[in-house]
Design an enzyme around this catalytic site. Structure first.
Site, mmCIF file in Angstrom:
data_model
loop_
_atom_site.group_PDB
_atom_site.id
_atom_site.type_symbol
_atom_site.label_atom_id
_atom_site.label_comp_id
_atom_site.label_asym_id
_atom_site.label_seq_id
_atom_site.Cartn_x
_atom_site.Cartn_y
_atom_site.Cartn_z
ATOM 1 N N LYS A 54 -0.167 -5.345 3.481
ATOM 2 C CA LYS A 54 0.732 -4.230 3.170
ATOM 3 C C LYS A 54 0.503 -3.080 4.152
ATOM 4 O O LYS A 54 1.447 -2.468 4.647
ATOM 5 C CB LYS A 54 0.526 -3.761 1.721
ATOM 6 C CG LYS A 54 1.158 -4.725 0.717
ATOM 7 C CD LYS A 54 0.715 -4.484 -0.712
ATOM 8 C CE LYS A 54 1.241 -5.618 -1.594
ATOM 9 N NZ LYS A 54 0.713 -5.605 -2.963
ATOM 10 N N GLN A 98 -3.011 -1.874 -6.618
ATOM 11 C CA GLN A 98 -3.083 -3.332 -6.538
ATOM 12 C C GLN A 98 -3.666 -3.909 -7.834
ATOM 13 O O GLN A 98 -4.733 -3.495 -8.281
ATOM 14 C CB GLN A 98 -3.954 -3.738 -5.332
ATOM 15 C CG GLN A 98 -3.997 -5.219 -5.070
ATOM 16 C CD GLN A 98 -2.647 -5.792 -4.645
ATOM 17 O OE1 GLN A 98 -1.952 -5.237 -3.810
ATOM 18 N NE2 GLN A 98 -2.273 -6.907 -5.246
ATOM 19 N N ASP A 121 6.590 -0.128 -6.838
ATOM 20 C CA ASP A 121 6.417 -1.467 -7.412
ATOM 21 C C ASP A 121 7.384 -1.689 -8.574
ATOM 22 O O ASP A 121 7.578 -2.832 -9.000
ATOM 23 C CB ASP A 121 4.984 -1.618 -7.946
ATOM 24 C CG ASP A 121 4.171 -2.612 -7.146
ATOM 25 O OD1 ASP A 121 4.766 -3.357 -6.344
ATOM 26 O OD2 ASP A 121 2.942 -2.636 -7.331
#
Ligand code: NDP
Length: 297
Positions: A54, A98, A121
Site C-alpha cells: 500500500k 490494517q 476502507d
C-alpha cells in the site's frame, strides 16, 4: 476454454495510472498532495506485506504516505489516540487501520473512531449506512473493485440476476448493496442457503466471496454468466512442500461454461489497492473542496 478472462491486473494498473494522472491537478488546487495514513499494529507477516505494498502504491501514485507502526504490545487507548491524531491532521485524507488487530483490541471501536470522511476502507458504520441509503460515502475497496470489473465487462447491469455468495461486512454485504444500486435482482447466499447450486444456476452474475477453495463447481454456472471470484485460498501445490493460490470457484471447469471469469491470482486481488488509491483521491477532493468530475475515476 470458452470464457473471456477478466484481467483485473491490467484494469487495476490502468486505474492506478488514472488516479496518478489526477494527482497533479489536485496538488495545484489544494497546495498539497492527497495523503493516506496506514496504521499497522504488531508483526503479522501478511499484514506487513499488505502495508508495504500500500505504501509503495501510494508513493507511485504521487500521494503522501504516512506509515504508523505500533508494537504488538500497544494498548487500545494508544491506538485510539493515534486514530484521533490522524483524524485531526489536515494532511491526512484517508486512514486505514490494517486488520486483523492483536487480541484485546476492539476492532469495531477502532473503526468507529475513524472520521467517516477519512474512512477510505469504507468499514465505518456511517459509510455502510450511506451505501445502504444511496448517499455519497466510501465503499469497501474489494467489492467496489468487483463492480468496476463487472461494469467494464457488461456495461449496464440493470435487470440482471446477481448472486453474491458470502455475507461479510467487508465483501458480501457491500457487494450486494452495490449490485442492488445498479438495479440487479440480488440474492445473497451464505452457509445456511438451501440448494446453493440451484441458486447460483439462476445467476447472470456470480460473485463468490466465501474463503473455500474451488467450492463453486462448473455445473453450478449458467452458460454465459459472468463470474467474479473474490476468494484467496492457499492450497498444496504440484511440488511437495509448495503451495499455490486458488479462488472459491473451480476455475478450469467454470471457464468452460461462463461467458467471462476472473482468474486467481490476477483477477480481483489487484483491484483492492487500486480502489484504495481511488477512494483516497476522492476523499482528498471532498475534504479540500476541490471539484472532481463524477466520471473522472
Ligand atoms: P468471511 O469468512 O468473513 O465470510 C465468508 C462468507 O462465506 C460468510 O458469509 C459465510 O456464511 C459464507 N460461507 C462459508 N461457507 C459457506 C458455504 N459452504 N456455502 C455458502 N456460503 C458459505 O470472508 P470474507 O468475506 O472476508 O472473504 C471471503 C474470501 O474473499 C476469502 O477467501 C478472502 O481471503 C477473500 N478476500 C479477498 C480480498 C481481495 O481480493 N483483495 C479482500 C477480502 C477478502 P455465514 O455468514 O453463514 O457464515
Amino acid at each position: 476454454m470458452s470464457a473471456d478472462i477478466i484481467d483485473g491486473k491490467a484494469f487495476a494498473a490502468n486505474l492506478r495510472s488514472r488516479v496518478a494522472d489526477l494527482v497533479p491537478a489536485f496538488r495545484a488546487a489544494a497546495g498539497r498532495a492527497p495523503g493516506l495514513a496506514v496504521v499497522l499494529v504488531g508483526e503479522d507477516p501478511a499484514s506487513q506485506v499488505y502495508v508495504r505494498s500500500k505504501h509503495k502504491a501510494t508513493i507511485e501514485a504521487g500521494m503522501e504516505s504516512f506509515e504508523h507502526r505500533l508494537p504488538e504490545t500497544a494498548t487500545q487507548d494508544e491506538l485510539l489516540a493515534l486514530v484521533r491524531q490522524l483524524n485531526a491532521d489536515d494532511s491526512v485524507d484517508g486512514i486505514l487501520v490494517q486488520l486483523p488487530l492483536p487480541n484485546g483490541i476492539d476492532e469495531n471501536l477502532v473503526i468507529s473512531t475513524i472520521d467517516p470522511d477519512k474512512d477510505v476502507d469504507g468499514f465505518h458504520v456511517t459509510n455502510a449506512g450511506r451505501l445502504a441509503v444511496g448517499q455519497h460515502g466510501y465503499v469497501p475497496c474489494t467489492p467496489l473493485g468487483c463492480l468496476m470489473l463487472l461494469r467494464d465487462r457488461l456495461g449496464n447491469l440493470s435487470g440482471l440476476d446477481a448472486v453474491v455468495i458470502g455475507r461479510s461486512n467487508i465483501v458480501g454485504k457491500p457487494m450486494a448493496q452495490l449490485l442492488l444500486a445498479e438495479s440487479c435482482t440480488v440474492t445473497i447466499a451464505h452457509s445456511r442457503t438451501k440448494d446453493l447450486p440451484a441458486v447460483v444456476r439462476r445467476a447472470d452474475i456470480v460473485v463468490a466471496a466465501v474463503g473455500r477453495a474451488e467450492m463453486v463447481k462448473a455445473d453450478w454456472i449458467k452458460p454465459g454468466a459472468t463470474v467474479i471470484d473474490v476468494g484467496i485460498n492457499r492450497v498444496p501445490g504440484a511440488e511437495p512442500g509448495k503451495t499455490k493460490l486458488v479462488g472459491d470457484v473451480d476455475y478450469a471447469g467454470a471457464a468452460e461454461i461462463a461467458g467471462a471469469i476472473t482468474p486467481v491470482p490476477g483477477g480481483v486481488g489487484p483491484m483492492t489497492i487500486a480502489v484504495l488509491l481511488r477512494n483516497t483521491l476522492v476523499a482528498a477532493h471532498h475534504r479540500a473542496g476541490v471539484a472532481l468530475a463524477a466520471d473522472a475515476i
